[in-house]
Scaffold this motif. Sequence first.
Motif, PDB file in Angstrom:
ATOM      1  N   TYR A   1     -74.496 -21.199  16.230  1.00 48.98           N
ATOM      2  CA  TYR A   1     -75.938 -21.384  16.158  1.00 48.98           C
ATOM      3  C   TYR A   1     -76.556 -20.291  15.300  1.00 48.98           C
ATOM      4  O   TYR A   1     -75.986 -19.206  15.164  1.00 48.98           O
ATOM      5  CB  TYR A   1     -76.569 -21.267  17.559  1.00 48.98           C
ATOM      6  CG  TYR A   1     -76.029 -22.240  18.553  1.00 48.98           C
ATOM      7  CD1 TYR A   1     -76.637 -23.474  18.734  1.00 48.98           C
ATOM      8  CD2 TYR A   1     -74.910 -21.944  19.323  1.00 48.98           C
ATOM      9  CE1 TYR A   1     -76.139 -24.390  19.652  1.00 48.98           C
ATOM     10  CE2 TYR A   1     -74.410 -22.843  20.247  1.00 48.98           C
ATOM     11  CZ  TYR A   1     -75.033 -24.064  20.400  1.00 48.98           C
ATOM     12  OH  TYR A   1     -74.539 -24.965  21.304  1.00 48.98           O
ATOM     13  N   THR A   2     -77.729 -20.572  14.789  1.00 43.10           N
ATOM     14  CA  THR A   2     -78.616 -19.535  14.293  1.00 43.10           C
ATOM     15  C   THR A   2     -79.784 -19.523  15.267  1.00 43.10           C
ATOM     16  O   THR A   2     -80.173 -20.562  15.807  1.00 43.10           O
ATOM     17  CB  THR A   2     -79.102 -19.798  12.856  1.00 43.10           C
ATOM     18  OG1 THR A   2     -79.766 -21.062  12.813  1.00 43.10           O
ATOM     19  CG2 THR A   2     -77.932 -19.768  11.872  1.00 43.10           C
ATOM     20  N   ALA A   3     -80.315 -18.332  15.508  1.00 45.67           N
ATOM     21  CA  ALA A   3     -81.398 -18.204  16.476  1.00 45.67           C
ATOM     22  C   ALA A   3     -82.117 -16.879  16.240  1.00 45.67           C
ATOM     23  O   ALA A   3     -81.555 -15.949  15.650  1.00 45.67           O
ATOM     24  CB  ALA A   3     -80.842 -18.262  17.889  1.00 45.67           C
ATOM     25  N   THR A   4     -83.333 -16.810  16.714  1.00 48.71           N
ATOM     26  CA  THR A   4     -84.136 -15.596  16.587  1.00 48.71           C
ATOM     27  C   THR A   4     -84.156 -14.855  17.920  1.00 48.71           C
ATOM     28  O   THR A   4     -84.538 -15.426  18.947  1.00 48.71           O
ATOM     29  CB  THR A   4     -85.574 -15.942  16.165  1.00 48.71           C
ATOM     30  OG1 THR A   4     -85.523 -16.673  14.937  1.00 48.71           O
ATOM     31  CG2 THR A   4     -86.405 -14.686  15.968  1.00 48.71           C
ATOM     32  N   ASP A   5     -83.726 -13.593  17.880  1.00 46.31           N
ATOM     33  CA  ASP A   5     -83.715 -12.749  19.069  1.00 46.31           C
ATOM     34  C   ASP A   5     -85.155 -12.551  19.546  1.00 46.31           C
ATOM     35  O   ASP A   5     -86.028 -12.161  18.775  1.00 46.31           O
ATOM     36  CB  ASP A   5     -83.076 -11.405  18.725  1.00 46.31           C
ATOM     37  CG  ASP A   5     -82.899 -10.512  19.935  1.00 46.31           C
ATOM     38  OD1 ASP A   5     -83.915 -10.146  20.560  1.00 46.31           O
ATOM     39  OD2 ASP A   5     -81.754 -10.166  20.234  1.00 46.31           O
ATOM     40  N   ARG A   6     -85.413 -12.832  20.814  1.00 46.66           N
ATOM     41  CA  ARG A   6     -86.774 -12.750  21.355  1.00 46.66           C
ATOM     42  C   ARG A   6     -87.324 -11.322  21.343  1.00 46.66           C
ATOM     43  O   ARG A   6     -88.522 -11.121  21.185  1.00 46.66           O
ATOM     44  CB  ARG A   6     -86.821 -13.285  22.792  1.00 46.66           C
ATOM     45  CG  ARG A   6     -86.681 -14.778  22.879  1.00 46.66           C
ATOM     46  CD  ARG A   6     -86.877 -15.254  24.325  1.00 46.66           C
ATOM     47  NE  ARG A   6     -86.552 -16.657  24.465  1.00 46.66           N
ATOM     48  CZ  ARG A   6     -87.407 -17.647  24.231  1.00 46.66           C
ATOM     49  NH1 ARG A   6     -88.621 -17.384  23.842  1.00 46.66           N
ATOM     50  NH2 ARG A   6     -87.031 -18.891  24.394  1.00 46.66           N
ATOM     51  N   SER A   7     -86.460 -10.313  21.497  1.00 47.38           N
ATOM     52  CA  SER A   7     -86.965  -8.938  21.562  1.00 47.38           C
ATOM     53  C   SER A   7     -87.077  -8.284  20.182  1.00 47.38           C
ATOM     54  O   SER A   7     -88.065  -7.630  19.894  1.00 47.38           O
ATOM     55  CB  SER A   7     -86.099  -8.086  22.488  1.00 47.38           C
ATOM     56  OG  SER A   7     -84.767  -8.068  22.054  1.00 47.38           O
TER      57      SER A   7
END
Length: 180
Positions: A153-159
């Motif tokens: 997956y590609t995803a954006t780290d929430r922090s």
Amino acid sequence: MDELGVTDFQLHVLALMRAPDELAEPTLAILGADSVTMAERSDLIGRHFTIRPGVTEVLRAILSAAEILEGAAAEARAGDPVRYAFPAWPELEFEVSYAPSGMALHSAHFVRPRRPGPPQPVDVAPWSFLREDLPGAFEHIAEVDLWDTYASYTATDRSSHQRCFLRFAWGLLQEVSPMQ
């Protein structure tokens, strides 16, 4: 044919992970094997994964010593997930759903043990983070590849708001890297 057991299955799981050496080597030591033995035993286990009548009974027999009996386990129906405790991954459980036909596995992946109370935060690090943890730690999740025991997956780290690439095997994170 050699008697196959839980250690052989763990070697098979490890072989298919393509885990980083810093994680694979100590795990091989725990299992009392080297990379050659891992490849040999994985090949033997892999032969039992072919779709055919009775394959689920063979795999359940191989894994029986590691089965975690919960509640009404004796009343479990075909297709209900079964959990196993593997010494190589003591903080996790391996959940398997056998196809009701008895001819294949429906799914197999690592999960967290069931514990009372709210879920605890998890480090986004190989062998600590599960695919099921993605929505809690990341947003804008996009599947890159999904095949057999692998998912990426590609995803954006929430922090940190950093876009990342994440690769999983058996639902367990193997690699995480920032994207440019």
